[in-house]
Design a protein around this motif. Sequence first.
Motif, PDB file in Angstrom:
ATOM      1  N   GLY A 706       0.826  -1.373  -0.111  1.00  0.00           N
ATOM      2  CA  GLY A 706      -0.152   0.141  -0.081  1.00  0.00           C
ATOM      3  C   GLY A 706       0.836   1.277   0.128  1.00  0.00           C
ATOM      4  N   ARG A 709      -0.878   4.369   2.393  1.00  0.00           N
ATOM      5  CA  ARG A 709      -1.210   4.044   3.721  1.00  0.00           C
ATOM      6  C   ARG A 709      -0.500   5.017   4.859  1.00  0.00           C
ATOM      7  N   THR A 710      -1.333   5.115   5.917  1.00  0.00           N
ATOM      8  CA  THR A 710      -0.908   6.049   7.029  1.00  0.00           C
ATOM      9  C   THR A 710       0.236   5.315   7.781  1.00  0.00           C
ATOM     10  N   GLU A 713      -1.728   2.339   9.734  1.00  0.00           N
ATOM     11  CA  GLU A 713      -2.354   1.327   8.732  1.00  0.00           C
ATOM     12  C   GLU A 713      -1.053   0.483   8.337  1.00  0.00           C
ATOM     13  N   THR A 714       0.235   1.182   8.062  1.00  0.00           N
ATOM     14  CA  THR A 714       1.275   0.487   7.795  1.00  0.00           C
ATOM     15  C   THR A 714       1.914  -0.613   9.043  1.00  0.00           C
ATOM     16  N   ALA A 717      -0.777  -3.528   9.039  1.00  0.00           N
ATOM     17  CA  ALA A 717      -0.359  -4.244   7.822  1.00  0.00           C
ATOM     18  C   ALA A 717       0.833  -5.279   8.040  1.00  0.00           C
TER      19      ALA A 717
END
Length: 889
Positions: A706, A709-710, A713-714, A717
Amino acid sequence: MTEIFGREGDDAPASPRSPGTRPRSPLNGPRLAGRVSVRQLARAVLLGIVAVLALAFQPPDASAREGRQLAAAGAQISAQAPHPRTAVRAAHPPLPREAAAPERTGAQGEDQFPVLLGSAAGVLLLVAGGAALVGWRLRRQTGGVRPAEMRRKYDHHDAVLHAVREGVLILGSDGRLLLANDEARRLLELPADAERCPVADLGLEPQLSALLASGRAATDEVLLAGDRLLAVNVRPTAPSGRPAGTVVTLRDTRELRALAGRAGVAQERLKLIYDAGLRIGTTLDVGRTAEELAEVAVPRFADVVTVELLEPVLRGDEPTVGASAELQRMAVKGVPEETAIYRVGEVVRYVPGTPMATGLASGRPVLVGDLPASDAWRQQDPDGTQRVLDSGIRSLITTPLQARGVVLGLANYWRSGASGTFEEEDLAFAEELTARAAVAVDNARRYTREHTTAVTLQRSLLPQTLPEQSALAVAHRYLPAHAGVGGDWFDVIPLPGARVALVVGDVVGHGLHAAATMGRLRTAVHNFSALDLPPDELLNHLDELVAHIDTDEARAAGLGTGADPGTGTGTGTGTGTGGRGVLDGAGTWAGGREGDPAGVPGHLGRTGITGATCLYAIYDPVTGRATLATAGHPAPAVIGPAGSVSFPEVPVSPPLGLGGSVPVETAELTLSEGSRLVLYTDGLVENRDRDIATGLELLRTALAAGADRTPEETCTAVLDAMLPAHPSDDIALMVARTQLLDPTRVAEWEVSSDPAAVAPVRAACLRMLESWGLAAIDFTTELILSELITNAIRYGAQPIRVRLLYDRALICEVSDGTSASPHLRRAATTDEGGRGLFLVAQFAHRWGTRYTPGGKVIWTEQSLDGDRPEPGPDATEDVLDQWDDVPAL
């Protein structure tokens, strides 16, 4: 067999086991064989001795005829003995019939004295020979066993024969019953006078009677005997030299089935206990351990099992049982959870008087064999208990989970009517099964306590909240290992000039020591960062610190053993690390265990931290450059604004404590705005099942998935893609997205060495503040800049520069080409100078000095709203009052 067992006469005492009859002693056979001979020999010997004595001591005038008559009488009686008759005749031939002899004188009687002595000797020889013959026959009959031993064996066999729960019959070769023990009489309902009767006359069933009369061997033949089915075993016997016979054993098949059923139940429960030892306590989680107990017991012991634990147990604390004790339901097995009175996770308070409250208070299991008739059990919840009864539950055993004298909770075992109710004998098994589970629960509780303590300590040493700063948008994750907390840590440290330092480190090992060591290193990094050192210098200082710590701990361990740390030898007394013990005069650790090296407990050995790793990076939002250095730590990953992932080359340096004389090198990265810098510990990319190369490729794949991604979020993930099911090492992960300071918020001027250049620069700074909308702080800024620029011109060297940064605070920087640092001091009343830095410190929120390769930078930070810091012990007005006039700047 007839020589061993026979019927006694009417005058024989009756046996308490078999009225009117008893088995004859094995000694009876030999005694019957030699009884007549022994008696007759004894009589003959007695009369012979009497005759010899009469002849020896008769008076001289006694009649010779009387002597001959006594001798003849003795010979006649002796001749009646059946066995030694020939020997008597040989020793005493019959005297010829003669007429009346003339009277003999005393001298003639004396002439016959040798004959009398010879007769006596013959009698004695005869007696000895007869006794030897009888003894030989007796030993032959008994197989060489002495009579006392035979009697002992007989009593033992007789007791065993009548005590066994197996019918025993002994039949003679003629088909007569010689012996029947008590169990055989009960099973066959034999009359009291059955012995010596033919088998056909005992009134047995035809098939059984025919089998016994046939004498053939049989094994476990099931035959009818009245209303019983008997398992019959027949074995013929033929002792050497004795009459043949038959031994019969009988068992009631119904009793055998009942015994086999009890044995099967006992075997199944032993297997259940064994399985419980394997399946309960596979983890160190109290909830899972409670579930394992329920899974083992259903359906092999109970139809439904519920487990509740006292709430302190869930936190790892020592529980206390009281009237208002709260329990939390941890497991329900055997019925759908929604049909239970209490669901998993609900808090339960048992009413006093209920079986559960009674068992919890007494620490003993409680059996309720008839739940519908138990009013005490219904007190807890009349409606809920009625639903339980409607589902078919009829009996209950509630057993406290108790380990090491501490009650941890309750295990409730329920049975329906179809499975049969619990009995008293089930209490012991329920207690044993629950005790095994209680030990596992207590182990999990103790681990929870230690783990919670370590995690609490580590989390208290980790950043609680990230500091506010504008250079980076940061997200982080920390996950402790299942085996225990480790020494991984991370940090975000704001630096002067709107810069930010990112730190990730890892301490070797797990547990409280690793967590405490991590706290020491993190504090050291903060202290070194306050000096605004570059990454390579900071890691060099940290390496020296770790080496000193290890040396101190090694020295402390050496003092604890009275040994020299360098040689490991020495004697005397001393205290261990932290005063944890003392040595006696012999150099042995008081309280140590046998086998500990040098008398010191193994757990008090060296606990050095050599091998810790650290990565330190500084990001400057003005230039977009990141300067970083690593000491044995994995290099970071960089995600470009377009989503490309790279692992930049960073010079490899040894871990902390191993660097020695090896210098740490730095690497510089230029990062575009929106790039993401990913820092992590080795627990993320390396474990027992994959090497670090594989882990890095997985990380690359997860990061490249991604591009938009913020940081939060990283992090999510990456952990979803790479976190193992049971991490063996703790994991620290930090993702920082770069931001650049707006160039319009950066102003910089070159300043000449002429003091007259101060006024134009100061005016330009005020105009810039006005354009930024910071006119509220122009006076204090003017004062600060005037002092710093003047000092740089007076005491510094070219190049002299002034820079203003408009960020969360107004940052003023004045740099020059010298490394001499000003020092804040308190000026005396009569001093004409020395008050400039004091004024700067009073008006600025923070100020300091940092060194650069070309000199130094003196910086200050001011609040944007014009608020001044809290005044110190001497207010600014007091300082100004010390001057009659303020010189023009």
